[in-house]
Design a protein around this motif. Sequence first.
Motif, PDB file in Angstrom:
ATOM      1  N   THR A  21       0.828  -1.210   0.000  1.00 49.67           N
ATOM      2  CA  THR A  21       0.000   0.000   0.000  1.00 49.67           C
ATOM      3  C   THR A  21       0.858   1.254   0.000  1.00 49.67           C
ATOM      4  OG1 THR A  21      -1.805  -1.152   1.139  1.00 49.67           O
ATOM      5  CG2 THR A  21      -1.799   1.256   1.249  1.00 49.67           C
ATOM      6  N   LEU A  22       1.946   1.246   0.742  1.00 45.68           N
ATOM      7  CA  LEU A  22       2.857   2.390   0.736  1.00 45.68           C
ATOM      8  C   LEU A  22       3.360   2.679  -0.674  1.00 45.68           C
ATOM      9  CD1 LEU A  22       4.999   1.675   3.942  1.00 45.68           C
ATOM     10  CD2 LEU A  22       3.373   3.546   3.641  1.00 45.68           C
ATOM     11  N   GLY A  23       3.691   1.612  -1.408  1.00 45.10           N
ATOM     12  CA  GLY A  23       4.164   1.799  -2.767  1.00 45.10           C
ATOM     13  C   GLY A  23       3.077   2.318  -3.696  1.00 45.10           C
ATOM     14  N   LEU A  24       1.870   1.779  -3.581  1.00 43.06           N
ATOM     15  CA  LEU A  24       0.768   2.221  -4.436  1.00 43.06           C
ATOM     16  C   LEU A  24       0.406   3.682  -4.197  1.00 43.06           C
ATOM     17  CD1 LEU A  24      -1.579  -0.907  -4.284  1.00 43.06           C
ATOM     18  CD2 LEU A  24      -0.242  -0.132  -6.248  1.00 43.06           C
ATOM     19  N   LEU A  25       0.544   4.124  -2.953  1.00 44.30           N
ATOM     20  CA  LEU A  25       0.201   5.498  -2.605  1.00 44.30           C
ATOM     21  C   LEU A  25       1.376   6.462  -2.777  1.00 44.30           C
ATOM     22  CD1 LEU A  25      -1.933   4.881   0.620  1.00 44.30           C
ATOM     23  CD2 LEU A  25      -2.776   5.557  -1.635  1.00 44.30           C
ATOM     24  N   GLY A  26       2.526   5.942  -3.180  1.00 44.37           N
ATOM     25  CA  GLY A  26       3.688   6.807  -3.347  1.00 44.37           C
ATOM     26  C   GLY A  26       4.236   7.344  -2.044  1.00 44.37           C
ATOM     27  N   LEU A  27       4.140   6.552  -0.982  1.00 41.13           N
ATOM     28  CA  LEU A  27       4.541   7.016   0.353  1.00 41.13           C
ATOM     29  C   LEU A  27       5.874   6.430   0.824  1.00 41.13           C
ATOM     30  CD1 LEU A  27       1.081   6.756   2.183  1.00 41.13           C
ATOM     31  CD2 LEU A  27       2.211   8.847   1.378  1.00 41.13           C
ATOM     32  N   THR A  28       6.560   5.720  -0.052  1.00 33.42           N
ATOM     33  CA  THR A  28       7.772   5.040   0.404  1.00 33.42           C
ATOM     34  C   THR A  28       8.870   6.013   0.830  1.00 33.42           C
ATOM     35  OG1 THR A  28       8.476   4.873  -1.913  1.00 33.42           O
ATOM     36  CG2 THR A  28       7.376   2.958  -0.940  1.00 33.42           C
ATOM     37  N   ASN A  29       8.838   7.239   0.325  1.00 32.97           N
ATOM     38  CA  ASN A  29       9.859   8.219   0.702  1.00 32.97           C
ATOM     39  C   ASN A  29       9.410   9.157   1.816  1.00 32.97           C
ATOM     40  OD1 ASN A  29      11.776   7.346  -1.223  1.00 32.97           O
ATOM     41  ND2 ASN A  29      10.783   8.545  -2.831  1.00 32.97           N
ATOM     42  N   SER A  30       8.123   9.132   2.168  1.00 37.03           N
ATOM     43  CA  SER A  30       7.640  10.045   3.197  1.00 37.03           C
ATOM     44  C   SER A  30       7.169   9.342   4.462  1.00 37.03           C
ATOM     45  CB  SER A  30       6.497  10.916   2.648  1.00 37.03           C
ATOM     46  OG  SER A  30       5.407  10.125   2.230  1.00 37.03           O
ATOM     47  N   VAL A  31       7.022   8.021   4.415  1.00 36.49           N
ATOM     48  CA  VAL A  31       6.691   7.241   5.605  1.00 36.49           C
ATOM     49  C   VAL A  31       7.836   6.259   5.837  1.00 36.49           C
ATOM     50  CG1 VAL A  31       5.109   5.578   6.668  1.00 36.49           C
ATOM     51  CG2 VAL A  31       4.206   7.439   5.263  1.00 36.49           C
ATOM     52  N   ALA A  32       8.509   6.383   6.959  1.00 30.61           N
ATOM     53  CA  ALA A  32       9.634   5.503   7.260  1.00 30.61           C
ATOM     54  C   ALA A  32       9.136   4.103   7.589  1.00 30.61           C
ATOM     55  CB  ALA A  32      10.434   6.061   8.432  1.00 30.61           C
ATOM     56  N   THR A  33       9.927   3.104   7.269  1.00 29.90           N
ATOM     57  CA  THR A  33       9.586   1.727   7.622  1.00 29.90           C
ATOM     58  C   THR A  33      10.754   1.097   8.365  1.00 29.90           C
ATOM     59  OG1 THR A  33      10.398   0.899   5.481  1.00 29.90           O
ATOM     60  CG2 THR A  33       8.047   1.402   5.656  1.00 29.90           C
ATOM     61  N   THR A  34      10.424   0.315   9.377  1.00 24.56           N
ATOM     62  CA  THR A  34      11.415  -0.432  10.142  1.00 24.56           C
ATOM     63  C   THR A  34      11.003  -1.894  10.147  1.00 24.56           C
ATOM     64  OG1 THR A  34      11.985   1.447  11.570  1.00 24.56           O
ATOM     65  CG2 THR A  34      12.488  -0.748  12.401  1.00 24.56           C
ATOM     66  N   LEU A  35      11.873  -2.756   9.641  1.00 24.81           N
ATOM     67  CA  LEU A  35      11.551  -4.177   9.529  1.00 24.81           C
ATOM     68  C   LEU A  35      12.109  -4.943  10.718  1.00 24.81           C
ATOM     69  CD1 LEU A  35      10.285  -6.362   7.678  1.00 24.81           C
ATOM     70  CD2 LEU A  35      12.577  -6.687   6.706  1.00 24.81           C
ATOM     71  N   LEU A  36      11.247  -5.735  11.348  1.00 26.91           N
ATOM     72  CA  LEU A  36      11.626  -6.586  12.466  1.00 26.91           C
ATOM     73  C   LEU A  36      11.816  -8.004  11.964  1.00 26.91           C
ATOM     74  CD1 LEU A  36       8.776  -5.258  14.717  1.00 26.91           C
ATOM     75  CD2 LEU A  36      11.171  -4.726  15.116  1.00 26.91           C
ATOM     76  N   THR A  37      12.957  -8.574  12.200  1.00 26.81           N
ATOM     77  CA  THR A  37      13.179  -9.968  11.810  1.00 26.81           C
ATOM     78  C   THR A  37      13.212 -10.836  13.057  1.00 26.81           C
ATOM     79  OG1 THR A  37      15.586  -9.626  11.772  1.00 26.81           O
ATOM     80  CG2 THR A  37      14.389  -9.320   9.706  1.00 26.81           C
ATOM     81  N   HIS A  38      14.326 -10.823  13.765  1.00 20.63           N
ATOM     82  CA  HIS A  38      14.484 -11.567  15.014  1.00 20.63           C
ATOM     83  C   HIS A  38      15.208 -10.652  15.984  1.00 20.63           C
ATOM     84  CE1 HIS A  38      16.058 -14.495  17.924  1.00 20.63           C
ATOM     85  NE2 HIS A  38      15.050 -15.266  17.545  1.00 20.63           N
ATOM     86  N   PRO A  39      14.892 -10.711  17.281  1.00 16.78           N
ATOM     87  CA  PRO A  39      15.552  -9.815  18.235  1.00 16.78           C
ATOM     88  C   PRO A  39      17.073  -9.802  18.110  1.00 16.78           C
ATOM     89  CG  PRO A  39      13.766 -10.967  19.322  1.00 16.78           C
ATOM     90  CD  PRO A  39      13.862 -11.552  17.940  1.00 16.78           C
TER      91      PRO A  39
END
Length: 278
Positions: A94-112
């Motif tokens: 959804t972030l990509g479809l809305l063009g928000l990938t540069n204005s909404v930060a994302t943090t990916l959780l894998t394993h602690p």
Amino acid sequence: MPETASRGSSTAGSRPCGQSSTTHTGDEEGPFTRAGGPSPSPAAASRSSAPPLLPRTAHSRIGVGLAGGFYPAPHRYEVYLAASCPRSLRISITLGLLGLTNSVATTLLTHPAGTPDAFASLRRAYEATEHHYDGPFTAPALCDRWTGRIVSNDISDILRDLTSLPSGRGARPAATLLPASRTADIEALRDLLDRDVTLSAHASDRTAALDLLDCQLLCSVYMLGDSLTAADVDAWVALSHLAPTDALGAHPRLRDYVRRLGELPAFRTGNDGVRAAA
């Protein structure tokens, strides 16, 4: 799959990825409602009545109740996503479809052990949201970077709130992705997918649901017609998780649909982003 950061160093006893408290009245009628059909299973009914993970006072919205300060602004918000989590994948696409990938930060959780800083940041956000917070640190979660607080960890609210944020160039308009006239249909489809289009669903229920989705593509390019909507994001994520098991073997239209959408940049990039570090 580390959907929830525990209070210690492990994820034992964590809750499922993106558990949501969204409920429906049952009065909506559309292509994906089961009017007159069997009632949801006791387990499904129990899930739908589960309380929100966050206290109600912290279960906020962007642009709703502006006195709370969560108003739309670029570069203000961050989403915590869990690797290999279907609901996190919905948000990533959804972030990509809305063009928000540069204005909404994302943090990916894998394993602690693999992303300790990300888990520590998520923990601080939950603890900033409620004094002496002792609940689960669940992802996906939408965070306000200005205050360091969690806005919401309800998947439906997060997806709706993203459409209120300023979009980048070439983005799919929010009104097209989540048209007000199709809200009930989108939510009904989401319920169907979460209930029946999973590997854990009863085989007969899954087959019936796949038959229904297949029929939707008889006369249209997308799930709700000739325009791509949030319904297609939900459907693609659910179906792509079934594809490796050959559960779509008897539904060539669905297989083609998964392939076709998977070639779109937002779907391809969003999928790579959430699954790459799994």
